[in-house]
Motif scaffolding. Structure first.
Motif, PDB file in Angstrom:
ATOM      1  N   PRO A  58      20.422 -42.589  -6.520  1.00  0.00           N
ATOM      2  CA  PRO A  58      19.261 -42.180  -6.740  1.00  0.00           C
ATOM      3  C   PRO A  58      19.113 -41.839  -8.354  1.00  0.00           C
ATOM      4  N   ASP A  59      19.832 -41.584  -9.062  1.00  0.00           N
ATOM      5  CA  ASP A  59      19.732 -41.220 -10.415  1.00  0.00           C
ATOM      6  C   ASP A  59      19.268 -42.506 -11.236  1.00  0.00           C
ATOM      7  N   ASP A  60      19.508 -43.745 -10.636  1.00  0.00           N
ATOM      8  CA  ASP A  60      19.638 -44.983 -11.174  1.00  0.00           C
ATOM      9  C   ASP A  60      18.156 -45.588 -11.262  1.00  0.00           C
ATOM     10  N   PHE A  61      17.448 -44.887 -10.427  1.00  0.00           N
ATOM     11  CA  PHE A  61      16.006 -45.378 -10.081  1.00  0.00           C
ATOM     12  C   PHE A  61      15.268 -44.854 -11.455  1.00  0.00           C
ATOM     13  N   ALA A  62      15.153 -45.715 -12.398  1.00  0.00           N
ATOM     14  CA  ALA A  62      14.710 -45.197 -13.826  1.00  0.00           C
ATOM     15  C   ALA A  62      14.231 -46.257 -14.479  1.00  0.00           C
ATOM     16  N   ILE A  63      13.786 -46.247 -15.725  1.00  0.00           N
ATOM     17  CA  ILE A  63      13.254 -47.300 -16.534  1.00  0.00           C
ATOM     18  C   ILE A  63      14.207 -48.457 -16.903  1.00  0.00           C
ATOM     19  N   SER A  64      15.691 -47.807 -16.845  1.00  0.00           N
ATOM     20  CA  SER A  64      16.520 -48.853 -17.040  1.00  0.00           C
ATOM     21  C   SER A  64      16.663 -49.946 -15.973  1.00  0.00           C
ATOM     22  N   LEU A  65      16.384 -49.806 -14.784  1.00  0.00           N
ATOM     23  CA  LEU A  65      16.397 -50.400 -13.936  1.00  0.00           C
ATOM     24  C   LEU A  65      15.158 -51.319 -14.066  1.00  0.00           C
ATOM     25  N   ILE A  66      14.030 -50.805 -14.227  1.00  0.00           N
ATOM     26  CA  ILE A  66      12.511 -51.433 -14.319  1.00  0.00           C
ATOM     27  C   ILE A  66      12.595 -52.572 -15.362  1.00  0.00           C
ATOM     28  N   LYS A  67      13.117 -52.195 -16.515  1.00  0.00           N
ATOM     29  CA  LYS A  67      13.347 -53.144 -17.451  1.00  0.00           C
ATOM     30  C   LYS A  67      14.107 -54.492 -17.403  1.00  0.00           C
ATOM     31  N   GLU A  68      15.000 -54.421 -16.255  1.00  0.00           N
ATOM     32  CA  GLU A  68      15.826 -55.671 -16.136  1.00  0.00           C
ATOM     33  C   GLU A  68      14.927 -56.566 -14.966  1.00  0.00           C
ATOM     34  N   LEU A  69      13.983 -56.019 -14.362  1.00  0.00           N
ATOM     35  CA  LEU A  69      13.307 -56.980 -13.300  1.00  0.00           C
ATOM     36  C   LEU A  69      12.437 -57.762 -14.390  1.00  0.00           C
ATOM     37  N   PRO A  70      12.219 -59.008 -13.871  1.00  0.00           N
ATOM     38  CA  PRO A  70      11.397 -59.957 -14.418  1.00  0.00           C
ATOM     39  C   PRO A  70       9.998 -59.854 -14.454  1.00  0.00           C
ATOM     40  N   LEU A  71       9.589 -58.756 -14.796  1.00  0.00           N
ATOM     41  CA  LEU A  71       7.931 -58.206 -14.628  1.00  0.00           C
ATOM     42  C   LEU A  71       7.229 -58.845 -15.891  1.00  0.00           C
ATOM     43  N   ASP A  72       6.066 -59.343 -15.598  1.00  0.00           N
ATOM     44  CA  ASP A  72       5.072 -59.709 -16.614  1.00  0.00           C
ATOM     45  C   ASP A  72       4.397 -58.383 -17.544  1.00  0.00           C
ATOM     46  N   CYS A  73       4.430 -57.454 -16.862  1.00  0.00           N
ATOM     47  CA  CYS A  73       3.792 -56.197 -17.813  1.00  0.00           C
ATOM     48  C   CYS A  73       4.890 -55.902 -18.848  1.00  0.00           C
ATOM     49  N   LEU A  74       6.175 -55.980 -18.354  1.00  0.00           N
ATOM     50  CA  LEU A  74       7.336 -55.665 -19.416  1.00  0.00           C
ATOM     51  C   LEU A  74       7.732 -56.801 -20.290  1.00  0.00           C
ATOM     52  N   ALA A  75       7.253 -57.867 -20.349  1.00  0.00           N
ATOM     53  CA  ALA A  75       7.632 -58.961 -21.211  1.00  0.00           C
ATOM     54  C   ALA A  75       7.006 -58.792 -22.757  1.00  0.00           C
ATOM     55  N   GLY A  76       8.065 -58.830 -23.602  1.00  0.00           N
ATOM     56  CA  GLY A  76       7.844 -58.473 -25.004  1.00  0.00           C
ATOM     57  C   GLY A  76       7.719 -56.998 -25.283  1.00  0.00           C
ATOM     58  N   GLU A  77       8.564 -56.360 -24.608  1.00  0.00           N
ATOM     59  CA  GLU A  77       8.780 -54.686 -24.639  1.00  0.00           C
ATOM     60  C   GLU A  77       8.857 -54.712 -26.285  1.00  0.00           C
ATOM     61  N   GLY A  78       8.243 -53.583 -26.800  1.00  0.00           N
ATOM     62  CA  GLY A  78       8.456 -53.239 -28.345  1.00  0.00           C
ATOM     63  C   GLY A  78       7.252 -53.890 -29.233  1.00  0.00           C
ATOM     64  N   THR A  79       6.458 -54.601 -28.557  1.00  0.00           N
ATOM     65  CA  THR A  79       5.381 -55.214 -29.310  1.00  0.00           C
ATOM     66  C   THR A  79       4.237 -54.238 -29.872  1.00  0.00           C
ATOM     67  N   ARG A  80       4.358 -53.032 -29.096  1.00  0.00           N
ATOM     68  CA  ARG A  80       3.594 -52.004 -29.538  1.00  0.00           C
ATOM     69  C   ARG A  80       4.337 -50.768 -29.990  1.00  0.00           C
ATOM     70  N   ARG A  81       3.799 -49.888 -30.495  1.00  0.00           N
ATOM     71  CA  ARG A  81       4.599 -48.371 -30.893  1.00  0.00           C
ATOM     72  C   ARG A  81       4.729 -47.866 -29.616  1.00  0.00           C
ATOM     73  N   GLY A  82       5.976 -47.391 -29.269  1.00  0.00           N
ATOM     74  CA  GLY A  82       5.951 -46.526 -28.222  1.00  0.00           C
ATOM     75  C   GLY A  82       7.476 -46.821 -27.254  1.00  0.00           C
ATOM     76  N   VAL A  83       8.072 -45.949 -26.798  1.00  0.00           N
ATOM     77  CA  VAL A  83       9.069 -46.198 -26.094  1.00  0.00           C
ATOM     78  C   VAL A  83       8.869 -45.972 -24.382  1.00  0.00           C
ATOM     79  N   ALA A  84       9.373 -47.170 -23.760  1.00  0.00           N
ATOM     80  CA  ALA A  84       9.044 -47.147 -22.238  1.00  0.00           C
ATOM     81  C   ALA A  84       9.797 -45.831 -21.491  1.00  0.00           C
ATOM     82  N   VAL A  85       8.911 -45.417 -20.720  1.00  0.00           N
ATOM     83  CA  VAL A  85       9.397 -43.918 -19.907  1.00  0.00           C
ATOM     84  C   VAL A  85       9.147 -44.032 -18.517  1.00  0.00           C
ATOM     85  N   THR A  86       9.923 -43.614 -17.777  1.00  0.00           N
ATOM     86  CA  THR A  86       9.602 -43.113 -16.449  1.00  0.00           C
ATOM     87  C   THR A  86       9.814 -41.766 -15.779  1.00  0.00           C
ATOM     88  N   CYS A  87       8.709 -41.331 -14.963  1.00  0.00           N
ATOM     89  CA  CYS A  87       8.724 -39.858 -14.583  1.00  0.00           C
ATOM     90  C   CYS A  87       8.773 -40.062 -13.110  1.00  0.00           C
TER      91      CYS A  87
END
Length: 364
Positions: A231-260
């Motif tokens: 359960p504790d592993d369901f977080a941004i670390s997992l999501i960022k490893e998925l081949p998602l278009d919405c996360l491609a090129g992370e860091g191109t804008r100011r800010g750090v990805a967060v899950t809540c």
């Protein structure tokens, strides 16, 4: 004039419909021409005004695919205004004749009225309305499968809270929901995920955003893990490893990805709001259909068959884990509205991601 001479407004609308329909104008212009008249009548409390408003959108508007789409938007708007303004006994008089089929626009506007009444918990238990609703269900009208009263999980539908607009920053997300911290084991699990393609399910999940005209095509993706996720592993670390278009090129804008961590009612409310309010370049869908699209999407996110009863779906939703996340990539606009969810099923082996973004910029 709507108060004192509603029949004259109806006659004017009738003449306008005949004139516009016969002059070769673009088809949707008929609804735009008489729409203000129908809405003014719907907003004026009287039985005659209610009847004339329904007759305008149920009888006068021309048919045809393009005309029907524009007309349906007007019918939904008029139905919502009628339920907000008119007395229930005056609306009840509109349902004395049972529907014979679903192709009739007069039936559609009445189905929308019943849907709007359900949103405020009214009309259920009245024989005339119950009989009409049951006939709609037997005919297979999509709105007829919805509950006739609002469920507790829908308590936030249409409720605006001052100061709680769209979430555009990580700090805003953290201030409203408990953050789930990244883990190395979550990232490792994400790298083992395989994607499951399901176009029909993806379209249903994205429906609240596509029907209301959000500028970018939403992303709805489904993944399977080879073993149950902690359960504790369901977080941004997992999501960022998925081949998602919405996360491609992370860091191109100011800010750090967060899950809540969030809850099913929060997700359902966001889905409803997307369809109810409409995108910047789209159209609001009215309460009855926004409710339908929100539930269709929630079922798709959980992978539930449509014949599962709603209260059973609510029970199952509690067994899922629901996340909101925010990322700072070129995919998201961080302008008007950004929504991103991840869902983990009870077996902890299936992950669904839904992301949508909207902007008032001319170019995407």
């Amino acid at each position: 004039m709507a108060e004192s001479r509603p029949e004259e407004l109806y006659e004017a609308a009738e003449q306008l419909c005949h004139r516009v329909a016969g002059d070769g104008s673009e088809e949707p212009s008929v609804a735009r021409t008489v729409g203000p008249i129908a809405e003014a009548l719907a907003d004026t409390r009287s039985r005659d005004c209610a009847r004339f408003a329904v007759d305008i959108v149920g009888r006068l508007l021309p048919l045809g695919p393009v005309r029907r789409k524009e007309g349906d938007r007007l019918r939904r708007s008029v139905a919502e205004k009628l339920v907000k303004t008119q007395q229930l006994r005056d609306l009840e008089a509109l349902f004395e004749e049972l529907p014979g089929g679903l192709a009739d626009p007069a039936v559609e506007v009445r189905a929308c009225i019943l849907g709007e009444l359900a949103m405020i918990g009214a009309g259920y238990g009245r024989p005339v309305l119950d009989a009409y609703a049951e006939t709609l269900r037997e005919l297979g009208h999509p709105l007829a499968r919805l509950p006739r009263t609002r469920l507790d999980i829908e308590h936030r539908f249409g409720v605006r809270v001052r100061g709680l607009g769209s979430i555009k920053t990580a700090d805003q997300l953290r201030s409203r929901f408990p953050e789930i911290l990244a883990t190395e084991s979550g990232a490792a699990a994400g790298r083992t995920a395989s994607e499951t393609l399901d176009g029909c399910r993806a379209r249903a999940a994205a429906e609240p955003f596509t029907v209301s005209g959000w500028v970018r095509e939403p992303e709805a993706r489904f993944f399977t893990l080879p073993s149950p996720l902690a359960p504790d592993d369901f977080a941004i670390s997992l999501i960022k490893e998925l081949p998602l278009d919405c996360l491609a090129g992370e860091g191109t804008r100011r800010g750090v990805a967060v899950t809540c961590r969030t809850t099913p009612d929060d997700v359902l409310n966001e889905l409803f709001s997307a369809a109810y309010n409409g995108g910047v370049n789209g159209q609001a869908q009215g309460g009855a259909y926004a409710r339908l699209y929100a539930w269709n999407s929630l079922y798709a996110l959980m992978g539930l068959p449509v014949d599962i009863p709603f209260l059973e779906a609510v029970r199952r939703a509690v067994d899922h884990r629901w996340l909101r996340f925010i990322a700072f990539t070129d995919w998201f606009h961080h302008d008007t509205s950004d929504v991103a969810f991840a869902v983990l099923d009870p077996t902890r082996t299936r992950v669904t991601v839904l992301a949508a973004t909207d902007t008032d910029a001319e170019a995407d």
